[in-house]
Every structure is written in C-alpha cells, then in structure tokens.
Design an enzyme around this catalytic site. Structure first.
Site: not given
Ligand SMILES: *Cc1c(COP(=O)(O)O)cnc(C)c1O
Length: 374
Positions: A181
């Site tokens: 991210k």
């Molecule tokens: C990565 C992601 C999540 C989950 O994130 P985590 O921190 O791994 O729980 C939720 N929604 C979207 C759209 C994502 O890309």
C-alpha cells in the site's frame, strides 16, 4: 532488466525507529502508537484516528462500532478485495453488491439508489486504485436514507476530493498499511472519523472491549483494575509497527508525487495504444496506488506472460467478489451478474508503480508494453 511488481520503500530511519522501540522495553500498543495516531490525525485533518492491526480489522470494527449486524444489509461493490465483503459476513449482515461506473471504477451511485431497502444500514464504497469514490452523490444518498458510509480507502491514503483529504469525507474511513500500500507498517491499518463517540467505541472494541478508564471510578482499587464492557476483539497496532508508520508518513507526500510522476509518464507514452489508461475524474487528487491499464484488444493473460518474459511483474485488481466460489455458493451469483466489474476485470492489468522504480525500469516497462501490444 528486472522490474518486480512491487518493492516497499524502507530506509535507515525506519530501521532505527524499530530498533529504538525494541530497546525501549515496550513492544505492544503504547506511546509510539499514540504518536502515530496523532500524526495521522494532523495529516488527514480529522478529529480521531484509531490504529489497528489491518484494514480488514478497520472495516470490521467500523461495522461493529456502528452496530451493524444480523438482519442488516450493507451495500458495496464486487470490484474489490475479499476483505470488503468478508467483514460484512463476519458481523452477520448481508452484502448487497452494486456494480461500478466505468470511469473511475468506483461504486455507481445510481445502482446504490436502486439497491436500498428498509434493511440497508451502510454503504462501503472502495477508492479503487487510489481514486476517491463519488463522494457528493453517495453522501447525498446516505443522508437521504440515514445510512452510514464506511469508506474502504486501502488504496487512497493521501488522495483528495474537492480539496479535502480522504479520511474526512465519510462516517469512518479505513486505511491499510500492508506492504504493497502507499505506506506500510508491515501489517497494519487505521480508522479515521470525526465522530468522537464512534472513535470511543472503536477503541473499546479494538482491545477486548476493555474499558481503560474503569479504574478511575474505583480509585481505591488502583491501576490494575479494568472492566470488560463488551465482547471485543484483539485488533490493536503495536509500537513496533507504529514506529515504521511514523517514518513512512513523513515520506507519504513524496511517495505520492513519485507515483503520480510515473503514472503521467505511463499515460503519455501509452495513450496512443489500444488501451484505456487511468485518469482523475472530477475535482479529485488520485493517490496512484495502482496503475490499472485496460487492454481493449489484447488477451490480458497473454500480455502478463509476455511482460513476465521481459522480467516485468504485473498483477490484476480485482477478481470480482461474486465470481469467487464462496460468494457464488452463498448467494447463487453467476458470471454476467455484474457486467461492468467483469468487463474491467477481464481487461485489467496493474503495471509496476512505486517509489524506487528507476528511469531505466520505467522506460523498460513502457517499451515492453509498446512492443507487446504494437
Ligand atoms: C489491501 C486491501 C484491503 C485489506 O487490507 P489489509 O490491511 O491487508 O487488511 C481491503 N480493501 C482493499 C480494497 C484492499 O486493496
């Protein structure tokens, strides 16, 4: 030349910050997590930030804090990661899928209007690739029907809508600090909200439902005293993670500038080909978490193999939720049910887009895409 699909950007500052927490003797949630929350709060311009173990936990806690559960319906898009739909199942509510619109690939407001019933309690829009959802249209619908908006902003830390940061636009906004991210804490997440009562419930539910200040009411008992007020969860962040987060947050604006610069190069080089490149629609600032390229007339899987042969890693976002075995079995979904999500899914490929890509790597990606499609 090798171009991995993704590589997190971690510097000496992050390493030293972790070391300092390790040596402090306090490893779990504590003062560093509070500092991270305060810095994120300032960055976003919101009243409250609650740091948690993941964006999945952030979404789950948002539903719990807003008392959404059995018998309720929650509207979201199938064009997302599994977490968005799964958390609705976790609280015993029913996910109601609404297809995307075909510009920003975020939830279609007209579809949301049609999907509302007397059981609808909330909408979970997803800021796909870092492009904010249609805040104006969705908030109007939410206000008209008394619905909460829980924003899945896993892709959108640093994005803006009409000059306001994503984080201050919805009832709660959920961020992810997963390694891929826009910033990372290894694993981690946060919830931003302007509602202090909701924040209080989020804090309670993040740590076993344990009331931190119960001891104050029993001053003769002392600091060891606590009370379990609700059956909560173990969803806290740790100071080890928060230490990384503080340093990453300092880099965030530069990270996004760099992502934007690379996306612009891709756009200007690839726009002449038989593809659809990502754009900003409306008065928004895209966070460029992903670079989703749509191939109009070239087999997507073949394209990924061809780029792989040239040392370039790609990904696909997303396999629509209604096509996964669990959702098909549970709700009887079939291919064709959400045609716009499927149309984008079938043509989508995410190109490498992250700070740390060299000019040579960027050039190699552009040349390779041109060679394969051309
Ligand atoms: C990565 C992601 C999540 C989950 O994130 P985590 O921190 O791994 O729980 C939720 N929604 C979207 C759209 C994502 O890309």
């Amino acid at each position: 030349m090798k171009v991995p699909y993704f590589k997190p950007y971690i510097g000496r500052e992050e390493e030293e910050a972790v070391l300092s927490v390790l040596r402090s003797g306090w490893l779990t949630m504590g003062p560093v997590t509070e500092e991270f929350e305060a810095k994120l709060r300032d960055y976003l311009g919101v009243k409250e930030v609650v740091a948690v173990s993941s964006c999945t936990a952030a979404l789950h806690l948002s539903l719990l804090a807003l008392k959404i559960g059995e018998g309720d319906e929650v509207i979201t898009t199938p064009f997302t990661f599994a977490a968005t739909g799964n958390v609705i199942m976790h609280v015993g509510a029913r996910p109601v899928f609404v297809d995307i619109e075909t510009k920003s690939y975020t939830i279609d407001p007209e579809g949301v209007k049609e999907a509302i019933t007397e059981r609808t309690k909330a909408i979970i829009p997803v800021d796909y690739a870092g492009h904010p959802y249609d805040v104006r249209a969705i908030s109007e619908i939410a206000e008209d029907h008394g619905l909460f908006v829980i924003e899945d902003a896993a892709h959108a830390l640093g994005a803006e809508y009409e000059g306001k940061k994503v984080g201050s636009l919805s009832t709660t906004t959920c961020f992810s600090f997963y390694p891929t991210k826009n910033i990372t804490t290894g694993e981690g997440g946060a919830i931003a909200t302007d509602d202090e009562r909701v924040a209080e419930r989020l804090r309670l539910l993040r740590l076993h439902g344990m009331s931190k200040d119960a001891w104050k009411r029993y001053t003769s008992v002392g600091k060891w005293y606590y009370e379990i007020e609700e059956c909560g969860w173990k969803y806290n962040m740790t100071d080890l993670q928060a230490a990384i987060g503080i340093k990453q947050l300092e880099r965030l604006d530069r990270f996004i500038e760099e992502r934007r610069r690379i996306a612009k190069i891709y756009n200007s080089e690839l726009d002449g080909l038989d593809v659809i490149t990502p754009k900003e629609f409306g008065n928004v600032k895209h966070a460029y978490h992903l670079y989703p390229l749509l191939l109009k007339d070239y087999d997507r899987d073949e394209f990924i193999r061809e780029l792989g042969r040239r040392g370039i890693g790609c990904s696909v976002h997303f396999i629509p939720l209604h096509l996964h075995p669990f959702y098909r079995k549970e709700f009887g979904f079939r291919p064709g049910d959400f045609p716009r999500s499927e149309w984008v899914y079938e043509r989508e490929v995410s190109l490498p887009l992250y700070p740390g890509l060299t000019d040579e790597q960027i050039r190699w990606v552009v040349e390779s895409v041109k060679e394969v499609i051309g």
